[in-house]
Every structure is written in C-alpha cells, then in structure tokens.
Design an enzyme around this catalytic site. Sequence first.
Site, PDB file in Angstrom:
ATOM      1  CB  CYS A 132      -0.968  -0.041   1.181  1.00 14.40           C
ATOM      2  SG  CYS A 132      -2.105   1.348   1.284  1.00 14.40           S
ATOM      3  CG  ASP A 179      -6.772  -1.824  -4.530  1.00 10.17           C
ATOM      4  OD1 ASP A 179      -7.339  -0.914  -3.896  1.00 10.17           O
ATOM      5  OD2 ASP A 179      -5.583  -2.115  -4.364  1.00 10.17           O
ATOM      6  CG  HIS A 212      -5.972  -1.817  -0.747  1.00 14.95           C
ATOM      7  ND1 HIS A 212      -5.137  -1.319  -1.719  1.00 14.95           N
ATOM      8  CD2 HIS A 212      -5.486  -1.388   0.428  1.00 14.95           C
ATOM      9  CE1 HIS A 212      -4.187  -0.605  -1.147  1.00 14.95           C
ATOM     10  NE2 HIS A 212      -4.373  -0.624   0.163  1.00 14.95           N
TER      11      HIS A 212
END
Length: 245
Positions: A132, A179, A212
């Site tokens: 991330c 995501d 995600h």
Amino acid sequence: MANEAKPCPCEIGDRMEYGGRGQEVQIEHIKSYVVKPSSGSDKAVIVIHDVYGWQLPNTRYIADMLAANGYIAVCPDFYVGKDPWSPTSDWSKFQEWLEDKKATSINREVDAVLRFLKEQCGVHLIGSVGFCWGGVAAHHLALDYPEIKAGVSVYGIIREREDCFELKSPVLFIFAEKDEVVPLEQVSILQARLKEKCTVDHQVKIFPDQSHGFVHRKREDINPSDRPHILEARSDMLNWLNKYI
C-alpha cells in the site's frame, strides 16, 4: 485517490495476533524491526509498512517469512516516530495526516538502513518489498536506488512523478482486481507506459476477486477461498527476489 471518502481501506482483512521472531533496534535516527535467518546471509530485504506503521503484526509476519527464506529483513519506522494511521481515525483527515508522510520522501531513512545493512550486517545484495503506502515507496526506490537490485510493490503506485515508468531496477507490481484505491484503469496505464518506457525487467500481475490488502492483511488459514491467491502472491514475491538477489 479512487475513493475520497475512504482513500485507503487497509483495515480490510485480519489483524494478526503475532509477536514476531525479530528484534526492535535503533538504526541511526529510526527504530526498526530486524529479523535474521538462522544461518548467515549477505542478502537483505527492506520491508516497507502500510499506513498502519512498522509495528503492525501482519507486516512483521511477512518480514519473518522473508527471513525464513534466507534474507535479513528490516522493517524501519518510515514515519520516524509520528503516529501511524488508526482504524478509528477520521477518514476526512487522511490527506492532512499524509502531508508529512510522503512515500516518496524517505531517502534519508533509506540511506540510514542501507548503511546499517552494508556496514553492520555485511550485506551485498538488497531488495525491497512494500504494501500500500509501502508499495508506493518500493516503486520510488526502484526509481532512485539502482543499488537495490529488485523490488516488489504490492498494491501501490506512484502517480505524481513524470519519470515513474523509468525503473532502474526490476520490479514486480502486484494488484487486486477489486481494489478501490488502485482501480484497474490505473493499472492498465501503468502496464502500457512501462512497456513503452521501461528498459529493465518488470511484471504487473492482477489477482482476480481480491481486494486491497489481500497479500498481508488476510490470514490464509481462515480465508479458504482467498488462500490460493494469498499464497501465490507471496510465492511470486519470493521468486522475484530470488531471481535478482
């Protein structure tokens, strides 16, 4: 961001109750989690945390996994003592919180970690893995640090640099099909521009039906339908590092 109301859903998944096999050490001006393999190694990986910081058990679990595969793993506090994001924080304040924690403004910390690895650990081959926020940082290192021989950027992408497709070291980019932070249209642009601009080896891989955070925030033991993707992504990460380091 793709989702301004909630720009980083990193709390998706499972927070591990995991203590870690390594130690917390001071590396110049930053604290770091360091774990070493059972036998000596001249290879290392810089593990770059997500917005929840260097002490997140999930990230330390990945560092320990890398150590079990022969790498000295170092997860520094790239926020340098500033509070990481919290699941209870107000998402409307996220961009304000992020202002002094740019993933592309970590060179001083990276330089300190590189000195530590070379001078105190005898490391000659170094890679990076980031998740991330850390995925953006791993992408950044591939642009600024050719001495870092390989990178794995997991659901992170640089958007603001003009030269962001001109990698200096090989990078594996891992993304999730579902995501909300890095939508597939941005991944497609990355793929096309890398093909056009990049002269080093690279790969962009999209995992179907994943969201995600799946590589480090989902526990493979309690998510049977996601388990094959989680394990495949982690295997890809290791294979990429092994290929170049």
